[in-house]
Design a protein around this motif. Structure first.
Motif, short mmCIF file in Angstrom:
data_model
loop_
_atom_site.label_atom_id
_atom_site.label_comp_id
_atom_site.label_asym_id
_atom_site.label_seq_id
_atom_site.Cartn_x
_atom_site.Cartn_y
_atom_site.Cartn_z
N PHE A 88 -55.66 -87.60 43.43
CA PHE A 88 -55.44 -87.78 42.00
C PHE A 88 -55.21 -86.45 41.25
N LEU A 89 -55.15 -85.36 41.98
CA LEU A 89 -54.94 -84.06 41.36
C LEU A 89 -53.55 -84.02 40.72
N ARG A 90 -53.50 -83.64 39.45
CA ARG A 90 -52.24 -83.68 38.69
C ARG A 90 -51.55 -82.32 38.67
N GLN A 91 -50.23 -82.36 38.64
CA GLN A 91 -49.46 -81.13 38.52
C GLN A 91 -49.81 -80.38 37.24
N GLU A 92 -50.09 -81.12 36.17
CA GLU A 92 -50.42 -80.47 34.91
C GLU A 92 -51.69 -79.62 35.03
N SER A 93 -52.62 -80.08 35.82
CA SER A 93 -53.86 -79.32 36.01
C SER A 93 -53.61 -78.05 36.83
N ILE A 94 -52.77 -78.16 37.84
CA ILE A 94 -52.42 -76.97 38.62
C ILE A 94 -51.67 -75.97 37.75
N ALA A 95 -50.79 -76.47 36.89
CA ALA A 95 -50.07 -75.57 35.98
C ALA A 95 -51.05 -74.85 35.06
N SER A 96 -52.03 -75.56 34.52
CA SER A 96 -53.03 -74.95 33.64
C SER A 96 -53.86 -73.91 34.38
N LEU A 97 -54.20 -74.21 35.61
CA LEU A 97 -54.98 -73.28 36.44
C LEU A 97 -54.20 -72.00 36.67
N CYS A 98 -52.94 -72.12 37.04
CA CYS A 98 -52.11 -70.95 37.32
C CYS A 98 -51.87 -70.13 36.05
N ALA A 99 -51.59 -70.80 34.95
CA ALA A 99 -51.35 -70.09 33.69
C ALA A 99 -52.60 -69.35 33.25
N GLY A 100 -53.75 -69.97 33.40
CA GLY A 100 -55.00 -69.32 33.04
C GLY A 100 -55.24 -68.07 33.86
N PHE A 101 -54.92 -68.15 35.14
CA PHE A 101 -55.12 -66.98 35.99
C PHE A 101 -54.16 -65.86 35.64
N VAL A 102 -52.90 -66.18 35.41
CA VAL A 102 -51.91 -65.14 35.08
C VAL A 102 -52.28 -64.44 33.78
N ASN A 103 -52.89 -65.17 32.86
CA ASN A 103 -53.33 -64.57 31.59
C ASN A 103 -54.57 -63.70 31.76
N ALA A 104 -55.33 -63.91 32.84
CA ALA A 104 -56.54 -63.12 33.09
C ALA A 104 -56.66 -62.88 34.59
N PRO A 105 -55.79 -62.02 35.16
CA PRO A 105 -55.65 -61.92 36.62
C PRO A 105 -56.79 -61.22 37.34
N GLN A 106 -57.84 -60.81 36.62
CA GLN A 106 -59.03 -60.26 37.28
C GLN A 106 -60.13 -61.31 37.43
N THR A 107 -59.85 -62.52 36.96
CA THR A 107 -60.87 -63.57 37.00
C THR A 107 -60.68 -64.47 38.22
N ILE A 108 -61.72 -65.25 38.50
CA ILE A 108 -61.66 -66.33 39.47
C ILE A 108 -61.52 -67.63 38.68
N GLN A 109 -60.45 -68.33 38.87
CA GLN A 109 -60.18 -69.54 38.09
C GLN A 109 -60.41 -70.77 38.95
N ARG A 110 -61.19 -71.73 38.40
CA ARG A 110 -61.49 -72.98 39.13
C ARG A 110 -61.23 -74.17 38.23
N LEU A 111 -60.70 -75.21 38.79
CA LEU A 111 -60.66 -76.47 38.05
C LEU A 111 -62.07 -77.02 37.95
N ALA A 112 -62.32 -77.72 36.85
CA ALA A 112 -63.66 -78.27 36.62
C ALA A 112 -63.55 -79.49 35.72
N TYR A 113 -64.54 -80.34 35.81
CA TYR A 113 -64.71 -81.44 34.86
C TYR A 113 -66.07 -81.23 34.21
N GLY A 114 -66.06 -80.84 32.95
CA GLY A 114 -67.30 -80.45 32.31
C GLY A 114 -67.85 -79.20 32.98
N ASN A 115 -69.11 -79.26 33.36
CA ASN A 115 -69.74 -78.13 34.03
C ASN A 115 -69.71 -78.23 35.55
N SER A 116 -68.95 -79.19 36.05
CA SER A 116 -68.89 -79.40 37.50
C SER A 116 -67.59 -78.83 38.05
#
Length: 201
Positions: free
Chosen positions: A105-133
């Protein structure tokens, strides 16, 4: 057409599926092998991707779609990560994404958000999450490549996410089932029932 990001992607398809009882990634999920869903959802987002597996049938599936695949006989999760990174590291990438093959059920939109978030802050570790999980996929910056190459036996990238919690950023998904991974036959049936219910709406 999705944006292509300067990130490499390792699709980890080497699991033993011990709790499932057979190779779950080849199980039929609404007419396609379960692995096909991550192949579809990651398509065109990454400048390079590679599937790492110990299974000939998965390698054949990838070859049929011109998706690079590394076939190996190493026993541990950290082996899968090391081999995938070795393939990608010559590409001068900003970071490395790691995906599992059992999240239909993983959506392309979520992968796009993950990648965009990382490119905007490339020293971070970016993870998909639902709430605090938190869940998968997860993207690591290039400066952590050496540590990813030398993870403890049978450890995955979560080891480094726990080591550097101050670097972790959570990217929210809209649907908790995007992060649901299939470990057992019961999980598969639950997901098939959910997919059928959604299709009937």
């Amino acid at each position: 057409m999705p944006t292509t990001y300067p990130i490499g992607c390792v699709i980890m398809a080497s699991g033993h599926s011990q709790r499932f009882g057979s190779n779950k990634l080849l199980e039929n999920f609404q007419g396609q092998p379960l692995l096909q869903y991550i192949l579809n959802s990651t398509d065109n987002f990454f400048v390079e991707r590679v599937v790492v597996t110990r299974y000939q049938k998965i390698a054949a599936l990838c070859r049929g779609q011109n998706i690079p695949c590394l076939l190996h006989n190493k026993p541990y999760l950290n082996d899968t990560i090391r081999l995938g990174l070795a393939y990608l590291q010559a590409k001068n990438l900003l970071g490395y994404a790691f995906c599992t093959g059992d999240q239909p059920f993983l959506r392309q939109e979520s992968i796009a958000s993950l990648c965009a978030g990382f490119v905007n802050a490339p020293q971070t570790i970016q993870r998909l999450a639902y709430g605090n999980s938190p869940g998968n996929p997860i993207i690591f910056p290039a400066d952590l490549a050496a540590e990813l190459q030398s993870l403890p036996q049978d450890s995955g990238g979560v080891f480094l996410a726990k080591k550097y919690p101050e670097r972790v950023r959570l990217v929210q998904v809209q649907d908790k089932y995007e992060l649901f991974d299939i470990d057992t036959v019961r999980d598969l049936r639950q997901c098939l029932n959910l997919a059928a219910a959604r299709c009937s709406k």
